[in-house]
Enzyme design. Structure first.
Site, mmCIF file in Angstrom:
data_model
loop_
_atom_site.group_PDB
_atom_site.id
_atom_site.type_symbol
_atom_site.label_atom_id
_atom_site.label_comp_id
_atom_site.label_asym_id
_atom_site.label_seq_id
_atom_site.Cartn_x
_atom_site.Cartn_y
_atom_site.Cartn_z
ATOM 1 N N TRP A 81 61.075 67.255 8.157
ATOM 2 C CA TRP A 81 61.755 68.520 8.418
ATOM 3 C C TRP A 81 60.755 69.612 8.799
ATOM 4 O O TRP A 81 60.990 70.378 9.730
ATOM 5 C CB TRP A 81 62.589 68.901 7.214
ATOM 6 C CG TRP A 81 63.494 70.088 7.342
ATOM 7 C CD1 TRP A 81 63.762 71.002 6.363
ATOM 8 C CD2 TRP A 81 64.293 70.496 8.467
ATOM 9 N NE1 TRP A 81 64.652 71.950 6.809
ATOM 10 C CE2 TRP A 81 64.998 71.654 8.107
ATOM 11 C CE3 TRP A 81 64.457 69.992 9.764
ATOM 12 C CZ2 TRP A 81 65.859 72.336 8.975
ATOM 13 C CZ3 TRP A 81 65.319 70.654 10.640
ATOM 14 C CH2 TRP A 81 66.005 71.802 10.244
ATOM 15 N N LYS A 97 65.423 71.734 -0.540
ATOM 16 C CA LYS A 97 66.685 71.786 -1.268
ATOM 17 C C LYS A 97 66.513 71.156 -2.640
ATOM 18 O O LYS A 97 66.096 70.006 -2.748
ATOM 19 C CB LYS A 97 67.774 71.057 -0.479
ATOM 20 C CG LYS A 97 68.016 71.672 0.900
ATOM 21 C CD LYS A 97 68.835 70.785 1.811
ATOM 22 C CE LYS A 97 69.005 71.431 3.181
ATOM 23 N NZ LYS A 97 69.717 70.559 4.132
ATOM 24 N N THR A 114 71.449 69.287 9.063
ATOM 25 C CA THR A 114 70.386 69.031 10.037
ATOM 26 C C THR A 114 69.695 67.709 9.745
ATOM 27 O O THR A 114 69.291 67.459 8.611
ATOM 28 C CB THR A 114 69.329 70.147 9.993
ATOM 29 O OG1 THR A 114 68.864 70.304 8.641
ATOM 30 C CG2 THR A 114 69.894 71.477 10.467
ATOM 31 N N LYS A 157 74.625 68.835 -2.476
ATOM 32 C CA LYS A 157 75.041 67.854 -1.455
ATOM 33 C C LYS A 157 74.125 66.636 -1.439
ATOM 34 O O LYS A 157 74.572 65.519 -1.130
ATOM 35 C CB LYS A 157 75.129 68.526 -0.087
ATOM 36 C CG LYS A 157 73.798 68.928 0.531
ATOM 37 C CD LYS A 157 73.172 67.853 1.392
ATOM 38 C CE LYS A 157 71.770 68.235 1.833
ATOM 39 N NZ LYS A 157 71.146 67.181 2.669
ATOM 40 N N ASP A 193 76.808 70.542 5.422
ATOM 41 C CA ASP A 193 75.692 69.664 5.072
ATOM 42 C C ASP A 193 76.184 68.459 4.281
ATOM 43 O O ASP A 193 75.674 67.341 4.430
ATOM 44 C CB ASP A 193 74.667 70.459 4.259
ATOM 45 C CG ASP A 193 73.247 69.946 4.433
ATOM 46 O OD1 ASP A 193 73.058 68.914 5.096
ATOM 47 O OD2 ASP A 193 72.323 70.581 3.892
ATOM 48 N N ARG A 196 68.195 60.322 3.862
ATOM 49 C CA ARG A 196 67.392 59.586 2.875
ATOM 50 C C ARG A 196 68.169 59.400 1.578
ATOM 51 O O ARG A 196 68.035 58.369 0.910
ATOM 52 C CB ARG A 196 66.084 60.329 2.616
ATOM 53 C CG ARG A 196 65.142 60.393 3.802
ATOM 54 C CD ARG A 196 63.797 60.989 3.430
ATOM 55 N NE ARG A 196 63.904 62.373 2.994
ATOM 56 C CZ ARG A 196 63.801 63.422 3.794
ATOM 57 N NH1 ARG A 196 63.624 63.241 5.086
ATOM 58 N NH2 ARG A 196 63.877 64.650 3.317
ATOM 59 N N ASN A 197 68.954 60.401 1.203
ATOM 60 C CA ASN A 197 69.712 60.307 -0.039
ATOM 61 C C ASN A 197 70.832 59.275 0.072
ATOM 62 O O ASN A 197 71.053 58.488 -0.847
ATOM 63 C CB ASN A 197 70.279 61.684 -0.393
ATOM 64 C CG ASN A 197 69.188 62.688 -0.687
ATOM 65 O OD1 ASN A 197 68.571 62.672 -1.736
ATOM 66 N ND2 ASN A 197 68.914 63.574 0.269
#
Length: 330
Positions: free
Chosen positions: A15, A105, A135, A188, A241, A252-253
């Site tokens: 990012w 985040k 994003t 999220k 999001d 990734r999550n």
């Protein structure tokens, strides 16, 4: 009106690199700090970041350094460091008055602090803002259309930063609801793990839709309890999001959740990653904060127990399905 032209990026992950490329694509000089020497060497010599953003060509006007002291004489800093490591980086950051725009985040363990809370403690007097929304780094780096929330308590600061960051394909929407933007981003990621588990376990699209909907209810309860605005949580930094990361393995999550749903051990999944699945760190912290606040967040609590190895996926599914029936608005 302040003009922000000279940006620095603190953090050389996917990012951070994508944001650096966004700002450097038109030839503007951008300075990036990364802890990893191999990342810095590749950016400077080859104009790419094969470790965290493979396949994305980078502008020659983007330069990188491992020296945090070099991040001075800049108009604004975009801070893109995972929350578990953010306090240490802010402690080392050279003093200055350039605004800090937080792009990570999560919530810090123990203190329950969000990035802006840490900035108030460690960089008092510096203006701060939050950039958060739906994003994927590789899409931003490729110049694909993106909308995002830029939140700052000072509306003039938010507007000026949004104007400086805006590009034809990158549209920041201004908000003064900093806590709403931070909570949306933190929660999220946890819910994306839950949706990945549903996918990995083969539980179907009905179950995923239910998790997104009920997860958004959890996000809203937690956010409102801490002063967030409902429209922020229903906007780009919250629901937007949430939808993106709960429906794509590019998250990734979500990918971490898929592995858990297939029965893979959390230790193996985390050890195989050089990148951070922020939800794995946020889940136990947000769950603890919610308990302290008296806010009911069963999905978040279940994900926290799963990533801690305290519960099997089959037991987690049964526990959620056997909860007492209640009105949908609760």
């Amino acid at each position: 009106m302040t003009s922000y032209r000279n940006f620095g990026i603190v953090g050389g992950g996917a990012w951070g690199t994508a944001l650096a490329q966004l700002l450097a694509a038109d030839g503007a000089p951008v300075r990036l700090w990364a802890r990893e020497a191999d990342v810095v060497a590749a950016i400077n010599a080859e104009h790419r970041n094969p470790v965290f953003l493979p396949g994305a060509p980078l502008s020659s006007s983007l330069t990188a350094t491992t020296d945090l002291a070099a991040m001075t004489d800049l108009d604004a800093l975009l801070v893109v460091v995972p929350v578990p490591y953010l306090r240490a980086v802010l402690t080392e950051l050279p003093p200055g008055d350039a605004p800090l725009v937080f792009c990570s985040k999560g919530m810090e363990a123990g203190s329950f602090a969000f990035p802006v809370d840490m900035a108030r403690d460690l960089a008092p007097g510096r203006p701060h803002a939050v950039l958060s929304g739906p994003t994927f780094a590789h899409e931003v780096a490729a110049g694909l259309p993106t909308a995002i929330t830029l939140a700052a308590a000072d509306p003039a600061l938010a507007t000026e930063l949004a104007q400086a960051l805006a590009r034809p394909h990158f549209r920041p929407y201004v908000s003064t609801d900093v806590i709403g933007a931070e909570i949306g981003g933190a929660v999220k990621n946890i819910l994306a793990i839950a949706c990945g588990i549903v996918e990995g376990a083969g539980l179907g699209l009905n179950a995923r839709a239910a998790l997104i909907s009920r997860g958004f209810a959890e996000m809203t309860r937690f956010g409102l309890s801490r002063g967030a605005k409902a429209e922020t949580l229903a906007g780009l930094a919250g629901l937007g999001d949430l939808v993106l990361t709960c429906t794509s393995a590019n998250s990734r999550n979500f990918a971490l959740g898929q592995g858990l749903g297939r029965g893979e051990a959390i230790e193996t999944l985390m050890a195989d990653r050089r990148t951070i699945a922020e939800g794995a760190f946020s889940a136990p912290v947000v769950a603890a904060a919610a308990r302290a606040d008296g806010v009911d967040m069963p999905i978040t609590d279940t994900v926290a127990r799963l990533v801690a190895g305290e519960m099997r996926v089959a037991d987690a599914i049964q526990a959620l399905l056997s909860r007492p029936l209640r009105p949908e608005g609760q």
